[in-house]
Design a protein around this motif. Structure first.
Motif, PDB file in Angstrom:
ATOM      1  N   HIS A  77      47.363  45.403  24.872  1.00 11.15           N
ATOM      2  CA  HIS A  77      46.578  43.911  24.599  1.00 11.15           C
ATOM      3  C   HIS A  77      46.954  43.542  23.092  1.00 11.15           C
ATOM      4  N   ILE A  78      47.205  42.539  22.818  1.00 11.88           N
ATOM      5  CA  ILE A  78      46.782  42.064  21.295  1.00 11.88           C
ATOM      6  C   ILE A  78      45.664  40.771  21.460  1.00 11.88           C
ATOM      7  N   ARG A  79      45.279  40.911  20.495  1.00 14.03           N
ATOM      8  CA  ARG A  79      44.076  39.867  20.582  1.00 14.03           C
ATOM      9  C   ARG A  79      43.720  38.861  19.711  1.00 14.03           C
ATOM     10  N   LYS A  80      43.165  37.569  19.755  1.00 13.63           N
ATOM     11  CA  LYS A  80      42.595  36.545  18.985  1.00 13.63           C
ATOM     12  C   LYS A  80      41.633  36.237  19.472  1.00 13.63           C
ATOM     13  N   ALA A  81      40.900  37.051  19.120  1.00 15.82           N
ATOM     14  CA  ALA A  81      39.479  36.367  19.236  1.00 15.82           C
ATOM     15  C   ALA A  81      38.784  35.224  19.628  1.00 15.82           C
ATOM     16  N   THR A  82      38.308  34.849  20.578  1.00 13.43           N
ATOM     17  CA  THR A  82      37.198  33.876  21.277  1.00 13.43           C
ATOM     18  C   THR A  82      36.043  34.236  21.217  1.00 13.43           C
ATOM     19  N   GLN A  83      35.200  35.288  21.107  1.00  8.81           N
ATOM     20  CA  GLN A  83      34.204  35.870  21.693  1.00  8.81           C
ATOM     21  C   GLN A  83      34.124  37.511  21.365  1.00  8.81           C
ATOM     22  N   GLY A  84      32.759  37.528  20.043  1.00  5.68           N
ATOM     23  CA  GLY A  84      32.783  38.754  19.488  1.00  5.68           C
ATOM     24  C   GLY A  84      33.300  38.686  18.252  1.00  5.68           C
ATOM     25  N   GLN A  85      32.933  39.486  17.324  1.00  3.68           N
ATOM     26  CA  GLN A  85      33.358  39.568  16.086  1.00  3.68           C
ATOM     27  C   GLN A  85      35.245  40.174  15.929  1.00  3.68           C
ATOM     28  N   VAL A  86      35.892  40.293  14.705  1.00  2.39           N
ATOM     29  CA  VAL A  86      36.706  41.468  15.411  1.00  2.39           C
ATOM     30  C   VAL A  86      37.062  42.947  14.232  1.00  2.39           C
ATOM     31  N   ALA A  87      35.936  43.693  15.415  1.00  6.33           N
ATOM     32  CA  ALA A  87      35.384  44.610  15.200  1.00  6.33           C
ATOM     33  C   ALA A  87      36.662  46.221  16.613  1.00  6.33           C
ATOM     34  N   LEU A  88      36.347  47.118  15.612  1.00  4.64           N
ATOM     35  CA  LEU A  88      36.875  48.182  16.997  1.00  4.64           C
ATOM     36  C   LEU A  88      36.322  48.463  18.311  1.00  4.64           C
ATOM     37  N   GLU A  89      35.037  48.041  18.184  1.00  4.60           N
ATOM     38  CA  GLU A  89      34.246  47.922  19.689  1.00  4.60           C
ATOM     39  C   GLU A  89      34.384  47.192  20.288  1.00  4.60           C
ATOM     40  N   ASN A  90      35.512  45.889  19.696  1.00  4.50           N
ATOM     41  CA  ASN A  90      35.967  44.513  20.644  1.00  4.50           C
ATOM     42  C   ASN A  90      37.957  44.693  21.360  1.00  4.50           C
ATOM     43  N   CYS A  91      37.759  45.287  20.760  1.00  7.13           N
ATOM     44  CA  CYS A  91      39.829  45.347  21.254  1.00  7.13           C
ATOM     45  C   CYS A  91      39.437  46.528  22.246  1.00  7.13           C
ATOM     46  N   HIS A  92      40.328  45.285  22.976  1.00  9.69           N
ATOM     47  CA  HIS A  92      40.770  45.695  24.149  1.00  9.69           C
ATOM     48  C   HIS A  92      42.127  46.947  24.316  1.00  9.69           C
ATOM     49  N   PRO A  93      42.371  47.808  25.104  1.00  3.58           N
ATOM     50  CA  PRO A  93      41.911  47.866  26.595  1.00  3.58           C
ATOM     51  C   PRO A  93      40.702  48.827  26.342  1.00  3.58           C
ATOM     52  N   LEU A 111      35.864  33.600  29.218  1.00  5.09           N
ATOM     53  CA  LEU A 111      34.871  33.184  30.420  1.00  5.09           C
ATOM     54  C   LEU A 111      33.423  32.363  29.721  1.00  5.09           C
ATOM     55  N   LYS A 112      32.827  31.035  30.269  1.00  2.00           N
ATOM     56  CA  LYS A 112      31.827  30.578  29.973  1.00  2.00           C
ATOM     57  C   LYS A 112      30.861  30.239  30.706  1.00  2.00           C
ATOM     58  N   ASP A 113      29.545  30.516  30.192  1.00  2.00           N
ATOM     59  CA  ASP A 113      28.117  31.070  30.981  1.00  2.00           C
ATOM     60  C   ASP A 113      28.523  31.744  31.830  1.00  2.00           C
ATOM     61  N   PHE A 114      29.436  33.101  31.968  1.00  2.00           N
ATOM     62  CA  PHE A 114      29.081  34.240  32.440  1.00  2.00           C
ATOM     63  C   PHE A 114      28.088  35.147  31.714  1.00  2.00           C
ATOM     64  N   ALA A 115      27.133  35.343  32.630  1.00  2.00           N
ATOM     65  CA  ALA A 115      25.553  36.327  32.224  1.00  2.00           C
ATOM     66  C   ALA A 115      25.401  36.764  33.339  1.00  2.00           C
ATOM     67  N   THR A 128      32.068  41.264  23.947  1.00  2.00           N
ATOM     68  CA  THR A 128      33.231  40.467  23.673  1.00  2.00           C
ATOM     69  C   THR A 128      32.829  40.562  25.591  1.00  2.00           C
ATOM     70  N   ASP A 129      33.260  38.553  25.861  1.00  4.85           N
ATOM     71  CA  ASP A 129      33.241  38.530  27.703  1.00  4.85           C
ATOM     72  C   ASP A 129      33.975  39.464  28.054  1.00  4.85           C
ATOM     73  N   SER A 130      34.999  39.786  28.280  1.00  2.35           N
ATOM     74  CA  SER A 130      35.947  40.512  28.596  1.00  2.35           C
ATOM     75  C   SER A 130      35.317  41.833  29.127  1.00  2.35           C
ATOM     76  N   GLU A 131      34.835  42.811  28.224  1.00  4.48           N
ATOM     77  CA  GLU A 131      33.948  43.987  28.762  1.00  4.48           C
ATOM     78  C   GLU A 131      32.707  43.105  29.370  1.00  4.48           C
ATOM     79  N   HIS A 173      34.685  31.157  36.002  1.00  4.59           N
ATOM     80  CA  HIS A 173      33.886  30.715  34.380  1.00  4.59           C
ATOM     81  C   HIS A 173      34.746  30.401  33.691  1.00  4.59           C
ATOM     82  N   GLY A 174      36.343  30.732  33.712  1.00  2.00           N
ATOM     83  CA  GLY A 174      36.903  30.549  32.599  1.00  2.00           C
ATOM     84  C   GLY A 174      38.179  30.961  33.153  1.00  2.00           C
ATOM     85  N   THR A 175      39.309  31.058  32.202  1.00  2.00           N
ATOM     86  CA  THR A 175      40.591  31.630  32.166  1.00  2.00           C
ATOM     87  C   THR A 175      40.169  32.997  32.154  1.00  2.00           C
ATOM     88  N   PHE A 176      41.237  33.665  33.840  1.00  2.00           N
ATOM     89  CA  PHE A 176      40.912  35.631  33.551  1.00  2.00           C
ATOM     90  C   PHE A 176      41.919  35.785  33.778  1.00  2.00           C
TER      91      PHE A 176
END
Length: 258
Positions: A77-93, A111-115, A128-131, A173-176
């Motif tokens: 995975h290569i990341r372009k952040a949409t949710q969550g800051q640029v940080a190691l814990e937010n890196c996929h996979p 993903l929007k309104d995904f809770a 992140t919405d991903s995790e 809830h959005g693009t998945f």
């Protein structure tokens, strides 16, 4: 958005060629510079590398490009952040254990309104919405098939049937666009963009689109080898890539889509 790369094979294979082209999209030929990661299944184990640096500038990415780790299932995975800051814990996979096996997951989209309510042992470490989606999928599968205390795990057919019901609930809830593997097979889902190629005998010379590099696979394979490469955008200029249909879930086993 982010980009995904997956590999599923019938024999352990290295991903150096495909990853080399893919990594260039992490800051050189594209703008995905908010981190990257890759996970290789080896037996019951997983080699897992993540970095919050852009893939094009990461010393760890250079290691992967030069170190031919062989695996039958790989997710990158290569990341372009949409949710969550640029940080190691937010890196996929992301990686979790369930039923005595590691599970690896990566997501491209927003993903929007995904809770969802999380009530089990799976919790996000980052924000992140991903995790969060990964944890909910793991929780939902565990709710349906149990915690593994019986010593049995669901079949690939059962898992596919469950994911065909669960994944649309997230995609609503959005693009998945996502990839998920337990090391025995690779589950993939396309919301907007995903494609694949199956490399098998007779093998040809493939040329990267992001780097002046080509490989004659007939020189590094046997006639019995079969490799499926799944990616957001085609990696090569002279192979025929098959596009997923929006909303399509595919299971790859031994280098073939099911």
């Amino acid at each position: 958005m982010c980009q995904l790369l997956g590999m599923n094979c019938n024999v352990p294979t290295d991903i150096v060629f495909s990853f080399t082209g893919f990594a260039h999209r992490g800051g050189r030929t594209d703008t995905h510079h908010d981190g990257w990661g890759i996970a290789f299944f080896e037996g019951a184990g997983v080699r897992h590398f993540v970095d919050h640096q852009a893939a094009i500038a990461s010393p760890i990415a250079e290691l992967i490009k030069r170190y031919p780790i062989k695996s039958t299932n790989v997710i990158a995975h290569i990341r372009k952040a949409t949710q969550g800051q640029v940080a190691l814990e937010n890196c996929h996979p992301f990686v979790r254990e369930m039923w005595g096996r590691y599970w690896v997951f990566a997501h491209n989209g927003d993903l929007k309104d995904f809770a969802p309510v999380l009530h089990g042992p799976f919790r996000p470490v980052g924000n992140t919405d991903s995790e969060l989606a990964f944890c909910w999928l793991m929780q939902s599968l565990r709710d349906e098939f149990g915690d593994g205390s019986s010593g049995t795990a669901p079949s690939l057919t059962q898992l596919r049937s469950a994911l065909e019901r669960l994944v649309p609930q997230v995609a609503a809830h959005g693009t998945f666009n996502m990839m998920l593997s337990d090391g025995t097979a690779l589950f993939t889902h396309c919301s907007t963009k995903l494609c694949y190629v199956v490399r098998q005998y007779p093998f040809v010379t493939a040329r990267l689109s992001d780097e002046d590099l080509s490989v004659d696979f007939s020189q590094v394979t046997t006639p019995n080898d079969r490799v499926a490469i799944i990616v957001t955008e085609p990696l090569t200029t002279n192979e025929t890539w098959t596009q997923f249909a929006p909303g399509e879930l595919k299971l790859f086993v031994d280098g073939l889509p099911q």
